[in-house]
Design a protein around this motif. Sequence first.
Motif, PDB file in Angstrom:
ATOM      1  N   LEU A 137      16.157   6.031   5.024  1.00 46.82           N
ATOM      2  CA  LEU A 137      15.183   5.988   3.932  1.00 46.82           C
ATOM      3  C   LEU A 137      15.357   7.136   2.946  1.00 46.82           C
ATOM      4  N   GLU A 143       6.772   8.889   4.137  1.00 46.23           N
ATOM      5  CA  GLU A 143       5.366   9.233   4.251  1.00 46.23           C
ATOM      6  C   GLU A 143       4.905   8.777   5.637  1.00 46.23           C
ATOM      7  N   GLU A 194       3.008   6.522   6.348  1.00 48.04           N
ATOM      8  CA  GLU A 194       2.925   5.065   6.350  1.00 48.04           C
ATOM      9  C   GLU A 194       4.128   4.417   7.043  1.00 48.04           C
ATOM     10  N   VAL A 195       5.300   5.052   6.928  1.00 44.13           N
ATOM     11  CA  VAL A 195       6.508   4.480   7.524  1.00 44.13           C
ATOM     12  C   VAL A 195       6.359   4.339   9.042  1.00 44.13           C
ATOM     13  N   ASN A 201       3.939  -0.882  10.484  1.00 43.58           N
ATOM     14  CA  ASN A 201       5.323  -0.797  10.032  1.00 43.58           C
ATOM     15  C   ASN A 201       6.285  -0.427  11.148  1.00 43.58           C
ATOM     16  N   ALA A 222       9.288 -14.251  -6.783  1.00 45.33           N
ATOM     17  CA  ALA A 222       9.382 -13.252  -5.716  1.00 45.33           C
ATOM     18  C   ALA A 222       8.183 -13.300  -4.773  1.00 45.33           C
ATOM     19  N   ALA A 223       6.982 -13.422  -5.352  1.00 47.43           N
ATOM     20  CA  ALA A 223       5.783 -13.408  -4.508  1.00 47.43           C
ATOM     21  C   ALA A 223       5.704 -14.665  -3.653  1.00 47.43           C
ATOM     22  N   GLU A 283       7.908 -14.272  -0.808  1.00 44.84           N
ATOM     23  CA  GLU A 283       7.321 -13.384   0.198  1.00 44.84           C
ATOM     24  C   GLU A 283       6.355 -14.162   1.103  1.00 44.84           C
ATOM     25  N   HIS A 284       5.525 -15.026   0.462  1.00 42.58           N
ATOM     26  CA  HIS A 284       4.576 -15.812   1.258  1.00 42.58           C
ATOM     27  C   HIS A 284       5.314 -16.764   2.194  1.00 42.58           C
ATOM     28  N   ARG A 311       2.548  -8.677  -5.540  1.00 46.62           N
ATOM     29  CA  ARG A 311       1.503  -9.676  -5.719  1.00 46.62           C
ATOM     30  C   ARG A 311       0.964 -10.098  -4.364  1.00 46.62           C
ATOM     31  N   THR A 312       1.399  -9.407  -3.314  1.00 45.35           N
ATOM     32  CA  THR A 312       0.894  -9.701  -1.974  1.00 45.35           C
ATOM     33  C   THR A 312       0.375  -8.402  -1.359  1.00 45.35           C
ATOM     34  N   GLU A 339       9.509  -8.330  -4.713  1.00 49.63           N
ATOM     35  CA  GLU A 339       8.207  -8.075  -4.105  1.00 49.63           C
ATOM     36  C   GLU A 339       8.279  -6.905  -3.120  1.00 49.63           C
ATOM     37  N   TYR A 392       3.924  -2.923  -1.917  1.00 51.95           N
ATOM     38  CA  TYR A 392       3.511  -1.507  -1.948  1.00 51.95           C
ATOM     39  C   TYR A 392       4.079  -0.747  -0.762  1.00 51.95           C
ATOM     40  N   LYS A 393       5.055  -1.343  -0.053  1.00 47.94           N
ATOM     41  CA  LYS A 393       5.609  -0.664   1.117  1.00 47.94           C
ATOM     42  C   LYS A 393       6.886   0.048   0.741  1.00 47.94           C
ATOM     43  N   ALA A 394       7.014   1.288   1.217  1.00 54.56           N
ATOM     44  CA  ALA A 394       8.171   2.093   0.851  1.00 54.56           C
ATOM     45  C   ALA A 394       9.473   1.459   1.340  1.00 54.56           C
ATOM     46  N   SER A 395       9.470   0.937   2.569  1.00 52.62           N
ATOM     47  CA  SER A 395      10.728   0.403   3.095  1.00 52.62           C
ATOM     48  C   SER A 395      11.167  -0.827   2.314  1.00 52.62           C
ATOM     49  N   LYS A 396      10.188  -1.673   1.947  1.00 50.81           N
ATOM     50  CA  LYS A 396      10.510  -2.854   1.150  1.00 50.81           C
ATOM     51  C   LYS A 396      11.000  -2.452  -0.226  1.00 50.81           C
ATOM     52  N   THR A 430       3.631   5.535  -5.508  1.00 53.01           N
ATOM     53  CA  THR A 430       4.101   6.913  -5.403  1.00 53.01           C
ATOM     54  C   THR A 430       5.091   7.040  -4.254  1.00 53.01           C
ATOM     55  N   GLY A 431       4.824   6.324  -3.146  1.00 55.27           N
ATOM     56  CA  GLY A 431       5.729   6.383  -2.001  1.00 55.27           C
ATOM     57  C   GLY A 431       7.133   5.933  -2.367  1.00 55.27           C
TER      58      GLY A 431
END
Lengths: 359, 440
Positions: free
Chosen positions: A256, A260, A262-263, A268, A315-316, A319-320, B42-43, B82, B85-89, B110-111
């Motif tokens: 990466l 943060e 969050e990872v 995750n 794209a969205a 994702e769904h 958007r998700t 997409e 909002y996840k950094a890895s994605k 920001t991430g």
Amino acid sequence: MFYREAGQFKTDYRSDMAVFPILQDRIAIGAILALMFIVVPLVANDFWLNTIFIPTLIFSLAAIGLNILTGYCGQLSLGTGGFMGVGAYSCYKLTSIFPDVNIIIHILASGFFAAGVGVIFGIPSLRIKGFYLAVATLASQFFLEWSFGRIPWLYNYNDSGAIDGVNRSLFGIALTEPYGTPAFQYLVVLSIVVFLTWIASNLVRGRYGRAWMAVRDMDIAAELIGIKLLRTKLLAFAISSYYAGVAGAMMVFLSLGSAEVEVFDIFNASFPILFMVIIGGLGSLIGSFMGAAFITVLPILIRGAPSLFGFEIHAATGEHVQLMMVGGLIIFFLIVEPHGLARLWQIAKQKLRLWPFPY
Amino acid sequence: MKLAKLTLGIAVGAMASTGIAMTSAPGAYAAETLYIPLLTYRTGAYAGSGTPVANGMHDYLTMLNERDGGIGGIKITIEECETGYKASKGVECYESTKGKGALVYNPYSTGITLQLIPKAPEDKIPVLSMGYGLSAAAVGEKFPWTFNAPATYWGQASAIIKYIKAQEKGALKGKKIGFIYLDVGYGREPLPIFEALSKEMGFTFIKIPVAGKEMQNQSSQWLQVRKHRPDWMIMWGWGSMNPTAIKEAAKIKFPMDKFIGVWWSGGDDDARPAGKAAIGYKSVNFHGTGANYPAMQDIIKHVVSKGKSQVKDVSKVGENLYNRGVMNSVVMAEAIRNAQKITGKKNITGEDMRKGLETLNITAARLKEIGLEGFTNPMKITCNDHSGGHPMYIQKWNGKNWERASDWITPMKDKVRALLEAAANKYVADKKGWKTQKCS
């Protein structure tokens, strides 16, 4: 036809107990290693290395760690993400305190910090079992997440609150993300993963592995035949967390580039790795790789599939669709093969033995 | 047994298709195009804020394609990826698009920005984090590849304090200011400046973090607010944290006109759910709202009414966060134009784009030319200041839409700049071989 062991005689215990007793297996593993070490870095482009191979290998290592604890020793854990985080943050601290030490040593050493933390949070496992233990490890996950966010010393008082990559090299070549080339990072990750997998495969076949499996199958019986429960369980926690910690450190420094909290949070890291272990197969090392590949590669493939066939979806929407399909496939695989992909692999090998003339 | 065979078949098939996919690696786009990847979401939990921004960005660029045939005669290729909002994605999106000739990245997190900042100089693609991301990146000497105009979070924080000070008739001593923020890199970003200002001006600063997991349940945080009774509340929220906070504030009867959100907490859908109780809620902004600009009308005419947008309801055009997306695309488009002018090339690269951003100067006359007169303050980026510290204003929610509640407020540039430089030096200090530049 090709996969037949007839005529391969074992004349000593050594060859009888080998990790790969069948000649074809040895050839295959050699071929796979050659493919991974030589062909992949030459052929794959940056995208494949960065988003598929490196993350899959890193997650495989974490999954092996969790598999040692959950699959071999039978202790359910939801704290993998936290232990990965311990590895990552301690590696970050090590690199800033000892900037001149080789980064590989830092990565391998950071696992020991994770192991220490793992042992502390593993202590309750003597009294708490099954789902209750899962809840206890969940507490460790939350506690660790909290400390990564709230103890500024851990991230060197950065304003961003994130740990970011440092520029380190190996053999004079830039290694760490984002300075190193993906192929070099891939080779380093692969070497570490292969080395630690080799250690794990010997561990689980040996005395400790047998003790773990005895505890998993019935802890009272294990105690009766003289296995010390506390020591065995804590060892499983320590080794499992060591693997998770090394995986976490590699994730930040070789994949990466910065991270943060969050990872390493539960959605995750902890849950996906648990899914990898369950889908791959509890108590199987090869299953850990298969599960990791399934969870990391499948979403990317599903998202890439429409454009491969020449039609564009938003794209969205992609994702769904991907979320629904991955969820569906997980359920499908669990229904038809509850023992995971590793069991499927075993069935395939059995069938191959008789092919093309099954009876 | 049949099912087991089917499973085996699927597994083999999946492996085979992986092989096929591997051999057909993504290729670069045809030479004659301006390729702009949009990292959108958007998700997920932040979709409420992410969707209007994505729509605005996408629609303005589409409008340029439809109306003018692109920029400088070259069509723009827009590709959304997409991130959730996840950094890895986000990194995955970055890796999958950077090889196609990407000109610039807008991470909208920001991430993700933090992860892309060190990658940008390596891959020679600039990062435009418009009004978010790492504040220290404003120091252009240290961060040649990152741009965060029109102002940093620190600049914005100082402007809010300036506004509060003016409302309190110049005396902040002994006042209490509460700060409720999303407890991730983004929310923690302005803490240093608030803490510095609170020491200097003598107000009490109360930190109230909201963890990402509990965004939609902030009752304990607002209980804290009730306990401390701050005179003012400032919010650094995003996604579903915003409407929840506004509703909770209304519940404890916190005076709405003393509750100020960052410009990311100023979505129409943030204030609307609280109904009448949200009237008076304030947020910072740096561009106009509403669709009363010729360029916005062009978007409606060429894009939305032709069904080429994700927006189905025309009333969504002109909402605050939609306009934020438009603003972002305006900056990109103007930088591309600028880069084309400087280099004399039509088909620019990421490096040219960096030059275009670094010498960007959107004047009032230019804003009028592109049909956005008065939409924003003129914007100028220089080599050593990649943010510019441009003025911003406070807006007020009237129950239906946002209306202006203040004049343009200039951030406390002198104070902020010193802090920014210290932070930039610190960021660079432990990074061997970090690429800086000299500004004359």
